[in-house]
Scaffold this motif. Structure first.
Motif, mmCIF file in Angstrom:
data_model
loop_
_atom_site.group_PDB
_atom_site.id
_atom_site.type_symbol
_atom_site.label_atom_id
_atom_site.label_comp_id
_atom_site.label_asym_id
_atom_site.label_seq_id
_atom_site.Cartn_x
_atom_site.Cartn_y
_atom_site.Cartn_z
ATOM 1 N N GLY A 1 85.925 99.077 51.531
ATOM 2 C CA GLY A 1 85.725 97.628 51.584
ATOM 3 C C GLY A 1 84.460 97.142 50.907
ATOM 4 O O GLY A 1 84.004 96.022 51.161
ATOM 5 N N VAL A 2 83.887 97.955 50.021
ATOM 6 C CA VAL A 2 82.692 97.534 49.279
ATOM 7 C C VAL A 2 83.142 96.942 47.940
ATOM 8 O O VAL A 2 83.862 97.596 47.184
ATOM 9 N N LEU A 3 82.732 95.701 47.651
ATOM 10 C CA LEU A 3 83.134 95.023 46.422
ATOM 11 C C LEU A 3 82.238 95.440 45.261
ATOM 12 O O LEU A 3 81.065 95.762 45.458
ATOM 13 N N PRO A 4 82.754 95.426 44.027
ATOM 14 C CA PRO A 4 81.887 95.697 42.879
ATOM 15 C C PRO A 4 81.064 94.459 42.525
ATOM 16 O O PRO A 4 81.545 93.330 42.676
ATOM 17 N N ALA A 5 79.836 94.664 42.078
ATOM 18 C CA ALA A 5 78.975 93.564 41.654
ATOM 19 C C ALA A 5 78.265 93.971 40.371
ATOM 20 O O ALA A 5 77.970 95.146 40.162
ATOM 21 N N ALA B 1 78.887 93.479 51.866
ATOM 22 C CA ALA B 1 78.452 94.688 51.146
ATOM 23 C C ALA B 1 79.064 94.683 49.758
ATOM 24 O O ALA B 1 80.240 94.359 49.596
ATOM 25 N N ALA B 2 78.260 95.026 48.781
ATOM 26 C CA ALA B 2 78.758 95.184 47.419
ATOM 27 C C ALA B 2 77.975 96.306 46.760
ATOM 28 O O ALA B 2 76.940 96.735 47.278
ATOM 29 N N MET B 3 78.511 96.796 45.618
ATOM 30 C CA MET B 3 77.845 97.945 44.967
ATOM 31 C C MET B 3 77.643 97.696 43.485
ATOM 32 O O MET B 3 78.397 96.989 42.838
ATOM 33 N N PHE B 4 76.563 98.291 42.992
ATOM 34 C CA PHE B 4 76.172 98.168 41.588
ATOM 35 C C PHE B 4 76.135 99.561 40.970
ATOM 36 O O PHE B 4 75.635 100.506 41.583
ATOM 37 N N ASP B 5 76.614 99.654 39.738
ATOM 38 C CA ASP B 5 76.420 100.878 38.959
ATOM 39 C C ASP B 5 75.011 100.816 38.365
ATOM 40 O O ASP B 5 74.729 99.964 37.523
ATOM 41 N N VAL B 6 74.136 101.687 38.819
ATOM 42 C CA VAL B 6 72.784 101.739 38.256
ATOM 43 C C VAL B 6 72.529 103.111 37.624
ATOM 44 O O VAL B 6 71.397 103.589 37.552
ATOM 45 N N VAL C 1 83.308 108.635 44.122
ATOM 46 C CA VAL C 1 82.482 107.953 45.129
ATOM 47 C C VAL C 1 82.685 106.440 45.043
ATOM 48 O O VAL C 1 82.839 105.749 46.049
ATOM 49 N N TRP C 2 82.732 105.927 43.794
ATOM 50 C CA TRP C 2 82.964 104.493 43.574
ATOM 51 C C TRP C 2 84.303 104.081 44.204
ATOM 52 O O TRP C 2 84.392 103.083 44.931
ATOM 53 N N ALA C 3 85.340 104.871 43.935
ATOM 54 C CA ALA C 3 86.686 104.549 44.453
ATOM 55 C C ALA C 3 86.698 104.620 45.979
ATOM 56 O O ALA C 3 87.328 103.778 46.642
ATOM 57 N N ALA C 4 86.004 105.599 46.538
ATOM 58 C CA ALA C 4 85.981 105.727 47.996
ATOM 59 C C ALA C 4 85.244 104.548 48.635
ATOM 60 O O ALA C 4 85.634 104.042 49.687
ATOM 61 N N TYR D 1 82.138 103.782 33.647
ATOM 62 C CA TYR D 1 82.595 102.764 32.698
ATOM 63 C C TYR D 1 84.080 102.442 32.870
ATOM 64 O O TYR D 1 84.476 101.273 32.933
ATOM 65 N N ASP D 2 84.910 103.486 32.980
ATOM 66 C CA ASP D 2 86.349 103.251 33.140
ATOM 67 C C ASP D 2 86.660 102.578 34.475
ATOM 68 O O ASP D 2 87.591 101.783 34.571
ATOM 69 N N SER D 3 85.855 102.893 35.498
ATOM 70 C CA SER D 3 86.035 102.226 36.799
ATOM 71 C C SER D 3 85.800 100.724 36.633
ATOM 72 O O SER D 3 86.499 99.905 37.229
#
Lengths: 382, 131
Positions: free
Chosen positions: A236-240, A44-49, A228-231, A8-10
């Motif tokens: 170069g992975v964007l948040p989505a 590439a992008a990443m999702f918090d699931v 892991v999110w920060a790494a 959440y804070d990320s």
């Protein structure tokens, strides 16, 4: 104030727009959901699931239990780590939930189910598991990050030690690799705090997703989630956010529980007929008898719609076809196609032209077979 | 903090109004509204000559997420619609007060412009509704 994942804070640090999703405070987008959508299709992008329900099933008779519980057959999982998409059904064929289950060991399976159905699923699982003496163990301690896109695997692999990277990069579709945290994230550039205390299976890397692109779903303990999110951001992975997740899954023709899947409809009418394992014919899974009857005389099918006029398709809009009426179950504007698209429950056999009623006007649409987009390419005629 | 130009007037439903000569107004949706809606992908504007009632729907804007009605604060006749938005709905996100205008309306002879919010009052209203 809803439930919060360990990330959440990320999300707040990335200026996410937070919305309620099934009781969870989750990121809808981080500025532009269309940009996030394109990032998944092209990079590439990443999702918090992490809000999804991760559940361990343990016991000598876990495999027989799952062969009774699920419409798909876990006997197909012949290697450790292999996963399977399935529905679990009521006796009348209605869908209790859709999920992925991984065979970790012969007596241990990991299930990942929807967030909004967590309480219902756990009650259903526990009742069904009791005669098999299978333990149903929720894993709220685990976070999960879905890294998706054509460059997702290569970028995510940079987090792992060379041995672990080689293993995860060799995974086939729906395969997973289980690790303890410490040896996996032990590169000089990236060490996880408190990782030494973790057990095998605390890190699960699966080549799965919900976007129609390649990638991983990475499960780690919540305390390790932000690192892991920060790494991954560093790689170069964007948040989505959930907004892009919905347009991506809809383009990929993947059903969403609560929209395209629910207890009122069977899987044959919900776009997931391919996940029902009728063979072997003597496997008596819950809902089988109802589905056998429906299978002989199909009435409804989940199909795709492409809007030919301008506008945006939305769930519940009425659809007229030559074979009779239907309704949209999920609709959106496709950023890849630059058109409105939808999944719609239509009479079996309907094809060709359709009309959708939007604010009192009838607009022209075309019936197609999903997926609309996979691996960055438009698959339906435009 | 959203952009709220001081020379415009505002409604509580997040429209902005620019007074034009000869009993005409130009209107659109505010920066706050476009940010809340997210990426806009479809805009439906009225045809020229359409009669609008005060408080009636004069346009529909749709983001990826949802459709939202836009209300006319005045009774009048549509004299111009921003048809460029059909091809480029993102103009509403990029320039809500200029290139993203929605409609120009000539007030009915008997109609008057209702009391609207000035920029300070609208800023306070947005801040209060965020709490």
């Amino acid at each position: 104030m809803g439930l919060k994942t360990s990330l959440y804070d990320s999300h707040l640090r990335e200026a996410a727009k937070i919305v309620d999703f099934g009781g969870w405070d989750m990121p809808l987008h981080y500025g532009s959901q269309i940009d996030e959508h394109h990032a998944v299709r092209g990079d590439a992008a990443m999702f918090d699931v992490s809000h999804m329900a991760q559940i361990d099933l343990r016991g000598e008779r876990t495999a027989p239990f799952l062969r009774r519980l699920l419409a798909n057959d876990v006997a197909k999982l012949r290697e450790p780590g292999k996963g399977l998409y399935s529905c679990m059904l009521r006796d009348d064929g209605g869908v209790v939930d859709d999920l992925i289950v991984y065979a970790m060991t012969p007596t241990w399976f990991r299930m990942v189910a929807n967030a909004g159905t967590r309480a219902k699923d756990l009650a259903w699982l526990r009742a069904a598991a009791a005669p098999f003496e299978v333990d149903v163990i929720e894993r709220p301690d685990l976070a999960m990050i879905a890294v998706q896109g054509p460059k997702a695997r290569a970028k995510a692999a940079t987090l792992f030690t060379p041995d672990a990277a080689a293993r995860v990069c060799a995974l086939g579709a729906f395969a997973s690799a289980a690790f303890a945290l410490a040896p996996v994230f032990a590169t000089a550039e990236f060490r996880l705090p408190d990782a030494a205390a973790s057990a095998s299976g605390d890190c699960l890397v699966a080549r799965t997703g919900y976007t129609g692109e390649d990638g991983f779903e990475i499960s780690v303990p919540g305390f390790a989630g932000p690192a892991v999110w920060a790494a991954l951001r560093g790689a170069g992975v964007l948040p989505a956010g959930l907004g892009a997740r919905d347009t991506l899954r809809l383009e990929a023709g993947l059903s969403l529980y609560g929209n395209d899947l629910d207890e009122e409809h069977d899987p044959l009418a919900s776009g997931v007929a391919w996940t029902v394992a009728f063979e072997p014919s003597d496997r008596d899974f819950i809902g089988r008898r109802s589905l056998e009857a429906l299978r002989a005389a199909p009435s409804l099918r989940l199909r795709g719609l492409v809007l030919e006029d301008r506008g945006v398709l939305r769930s519940h809009q009425p659809v007229e076809t030559a074979s009779g009426p239907g309704a949209i179950t999920s609709g959106t504007f496709s950023p890849t196609m630059n058109r409105a698209i939808a999944l719609a429950r239509l009479p079996a056999g309907s094809d060709g032209a359709a009309q959708v009623e939007i604010r009192g006007r009838k607009l022209a649409a075309r019936i197609v077979d999903p997926p609309f987009v996979r691996h960055g390419k438009i698959l339906v005629p435009m | 903090m959203s952009d709220i130009p001081s020379e415009l007037q505002y409604t509580k439903s997040h429209e902005w109004i620019r007074m034009l000569p000869e009993q005409k107004i130009e209107m659109g949706i505010t920066d706050h509204a476009q940010a809340a809606l997210g990426d806009l992908v479809y805009v439906e504007v009225p045809e020229i000559g359409k009669q609008l009632a005060a408080g009636g729907v004069c346009a529909v804007v749709e983001s990826v997420k949802a459709a939202s009605d836009v209300y006319s604060p005045v009774a009048g006749t549509v004299v111009a619609s921003n048809t460029a938005l059909a091809e480029r709905p993102e103009l509403l996100n990029e320039s809500p007060y200029t290139a993203g205008w929605l409609v120009r309306i000539e007030l009915d002879a008997a109609a008057s412009v209702p009391v609207l919010l000035d920029a300070d009052a609208y800023a306070r209203y947005v801040a209060a509704s965020a709490d």
